[in-house]
Design an enzyme around this catalytic site. Sequence first.
Site, PDB file in Angstrom:
ATOM      1  N   ASP A  62      99.599   4.668 -47.950  1.00 53.48           N
ATOM      2  CA  ASP A  62      99.258   3.653 -46.948  1.00 53.48           C
ATOM      3  C   ASP A  62      97.810   3.211 -47.143  1.00 53.48           C
ATOM      4  OD1 ASP A  62     101.706   3.738 -45.637  1.00 53.48           O
ATOM      5  OD2 ASP A  62     101.029   5.122 -44.076  1.00 53.48           O
TER       6      ASP A  62
ATOM      7  N   ARG B 269     103.091  -2.585 -51.565  1.00 54.96           N
ATOM      8  CA  ARG B 269     103.577  -3.061 -50.254  1.00 54.96           C
ATOM      9  C   ARG B 269     102.518  -4.043 -49.765  1.00 54.96           C
ATOM     10  NH1 ARG B 269     102.914   1.232 -45.934  1.00 54.96           N
ATOM     11  NH2 ARG B 269     104.923   2.067 -46.600  1.00 54.96           N
TER      12      ARG B 269
HETATM   13  P1  FDA Z   1     102.169 -10.591 -36.852  1.00 54.90           P
HETATM   14  O1  FDA Z   1     101.276  -9.531 -36.312  1.00 54.90           O
HETATM   15  O2  FDA Z   1     101.614 -11.949 -37.093  1.00 54.90           O
HETATM   16  O3  FDA Z   1     103.406 -10.678 -35.908  1.00 54.90           O
HETATM   17  C1  FDA Z   1     104.446 -11.649 -36.100  1.00 54.90           C
HETATM   18  C2  FDA Z   1     105.547 -11.382 -35.085  1.00 54.90           C
HETATM   19  O4  FDA Z   1     106.164 -10.141 -35.378  1.00 54.90           O
HETATM   20  C3  FDA Z   1     105.079 -11.232 -33.639  1.00 54.90           C
HETATM   21  O5  FDA Z   1     104.978 -12.461 -32.981  1.00 54.90           O
HETATM   22  C4  FDA Z   1     106.176 -10.354 -33.065  1.00 54.90           C
HETATM   23  O6  FDA Z   1     107.313 -11.112 -32.780  1.00 54.90           O
HETATM   24  C5  FDA Z   1     106.496  -9.423 -34.195  1.00 54.90           C
HETATM   25  N1  FDA Z   1     105.695  -8.186 -34.132  1.00 54.90           N
HETATM   26  C6  FDA Z   1     104.680  -7.821 -34.941  1.00 54.90           C
HETATM   27  N2  FDA Z   1     104.206  -6.613 -34.618  1.00 54.90           N
HETATM   28  C7  FDA Z   1     104.933  -6.214 -33.566  1.00 54.90           C
HETATM   29  C8  FDA Z   1     104.922  -5.034 -32.773  1.00 54.90           C
HETATM   30  N3  FDA Z   1     104.080  -4.046 -32.989  1.00 54.90           N
HETATM   31  N4  FDA Z   1     105.828  -4.949 -31.759  1.00 54.90           N
HETATM   32  C9  FDA Z   1     106.708  -5.963 -31.534  1.00 54.90           C
HETATM   33  N5  FDA Z   1     106.753  -7.093 -32.251  1.00 54.90           N
HETATM   34  C10 FDA Z   1     105.882  -7.212 -33.255  1.00 54.90           C
HETATM   35  N6  FDA Z   1      98.978  -1.983 -41.961  1.00 54.90           N
HETATM   36  C11 FDA Z   1      97.931  -1.449 -42.646  1.00 54.90           C
HETATM   37  O7  FDA Z   1      96.785  -1.829 -42.396  1.00 54.90           O
HETATM   38  N7  FDA Z   1      98.164  -0.486 -43.602  1.00 54.90           N
HETATM   39  C12 FDA Z   1      99.415  -0.067 -43.919  1.00 54.90           C
HETATM   40  O8  FDA Z   1      99.573   0.793 -44.801  1.00 54.90           O
HETATM   41  C13 FDA Z   1     100.513  -0.639 -43.217  1.00 54.90           C
HETATM   42  N8  FDA Z   1     101.793  -0.263 -43.483  1.00 54.90           N
HETATM   43  C14 FDA Z   1     102.838  -0.943 -42.898  1.00 54.90           C
HETATM   44  C15 FDA Z   1     104.146  -0.655 -43.256  1.00 54.90           C
HETATM   45  C16 FDA Z   1     105.195  -1.398 -42.738  1.00 54.90           C
HETATM   46  C17 FDA Z   1     106.596  -1.090 -43.167  1.00 54.90           C
HETATM   47  C18 FDA Z   1     104.920  -2.455 -41.815  1.00 54.90           C
HETATM   48  C19 FDA Z   1     106.020  -3.309 -41.272  1.00 54.90           C
HETATM   49  C20 FDA Z   1     103.635  -2.720 -41.422  1.00 54.90           C
HETATM   50  C21 FDA Z   1     102.584  -1.960 -41.933  1.00 54.90           C
HETATM   51  N9  FDA Z   1     101.281  -2.196 -41.534  1.00 54.90           N
HETATM   52  C22 FDA Z   1     100.246  -1.603 -42.219  1.00 54.90           C
HETATM   53  C23 FDA Z   1     101.007  -3.029 -40.319  1.00 54.90           C
HETATM   54  C24 FDA Z   1     100.742  -4.485 -40.669  1.00 54.90           C
HETATM   55  O9  FDA Z   1      99.514  -4.586 -41.337  1.00 54.90           O
HETATM   56  C25 FDA Z   1     100.696  -5.368 -39.410  1.00 54.90           C
HETATM   57  O10 FDA Z   1      99.706  -4.910 -38.549  1.00 54.90           O
HETATM   58  C26 FDA Z   1     102.003  -5.428 -38.630  1.00 54.90           C
HETATM   59  O11 FDA Z   1     103.106  -5.395 -39.469  1.00 54.90           O
HETATM   60  C27 FDA Z   1     102.062  -6.723 -37.788  1.00 54.90           C
HETATM   61  O12 FDA Z   1     102.004  -7.842 -38.626  1.00 54.90           O
HETATM   62  P2  FDA Z   1     103.258  -8.800 -38.909  1.00 54.90           P
HETATM   63  O13 FDA Z   1     103.272  -9.105 -40.358  1.00 54.90           O
HETATM   64  O14 FDA Z   1     104.485  -8.210 -38.371  1.00 54.90           O
HETATM   65  O15 FDA Z   1     102.858 -10.175 -38.222  1.00 54.90           O
END
Ligand code: FDA
Length: 310
Positions: free
Chosen positions: A130, A182
């Site tokens: 990560d 990732r």
């Molecule tokens: P964004 O935050 O723009 O959200 C888009 C939409 O997705 C929101 O409007 C909502 O509908 C939905 N959504 C997003 N987060 C949500 C939540 N918590 N609860 C409910 N709905 C939500 N980060 C990092 O810094 N280091 C890492 O190693 C990882 N590893 C990782 C693994 C995996 C499998 C995932 C999915 C995510 C990570 N992350 C991470 C976290 C990542 O950086 C990020 O903070 C979150 O995924 C939220 O970003 P989105 O891309 O979902 O979009």
Amino acid sequence: MLRNTLLYLSNQQRLFNFVRNNRFAKGLASRFVPGETIEEALDVVVGLNGRGITASLDLLGESVHNEDEARAAGREYLTILDRINERRLDANASVKLTAMGLDVDEDLCVEIMHAILGRAREYGAFVRIDMEGSPYTERTLRIFYDRLYPTYGPHVGIVLQSYLYRTDADVRQAIAAQCRVRLCKGAYQEPPDIAYPKKKDVDASYVRNMQVLMRDGNYPGLATHDERMIDAAKRFAHSKGIAAERFEFQMLFGVRRDIQEDLIQAGFRVRVYVPFGTQWYPYLMRRLAERPANLAFMTGSVLREAVRRR
Ligand code: FDA
């Protein structure tokens, strides 16, 4: 404002000690963290596999304070790999270098990672490192490229964050090395001199780097719940003739199960990140910061449950 407050609170260990055994806080955490033990987490993986979804198991815990704690966390990861192998589950593991002692001693951290990756190689398994906050970006990538990837190649991968300005260059380096990446947006509080402050720029960087990884990379993991990012990936794959087997979507346990199902139905690969363990507090606060509306939604459901139980 609320996002920044929640991210600030995520670093307050004293607050965690305070809420650790609080039923209300544990109720909130259970939405994102399905259990405190490995067996609970493995049962969740069985359910996911049954729905055609793969998993990545993450033992919660960030910066450990001494060698004993780091070695104990390392042993837990060996158990995770053993149990995945014994139960023949379709899952890999995700690990944070600070949980393996990076802040205690870099050589210790690398020694523990050698043990974990050696076991992963024995089983033909995979471990994702990560990515943490920016004070660790350079060190994490240096350890990966100089000390781990040359030995464990296909059994280890990294994470890059689209909110960092440096990520375009990091993606180019990953493609040259053909290592598995990732791609996520990034979950930590970062200053504007190293990370895009505006969401639209973070999103544009995500799409740009995602396309490069899909076209030229090695089986990228597209970690996002953002439907616009997901649609952009689907459109790009379609227009460039990139087969669904060449990449996977990744989402967090407890978030957008509806999209997970739709993607599986449409023939795409989906992996769900399944965190477990007692150290759930910083993880929970980062999830709340991503979508502060969760706080109101989850508070309501925990309170309703508490009232029903009375
Ligand atoms: P964004 O935050 O723009 O959200 C888009 C939409 O997705 C929101 O409007 C909502 O509908 C939905 N959504 C997003 N987060 C949500 C939540 N918590 N609860 C409910 N709905 C939500 N980060 C990092 O810094 N280091 C890492 O190693 C990882 N590893 C990782 C693994 C995996 C499998 C995932 C999915 C995510 C990570 N992350 C991470 C976290 C990542 O950086 C990020 O903070 C979150 O995924 C939220 O970003 P989105 O891309 O979902 O979009």
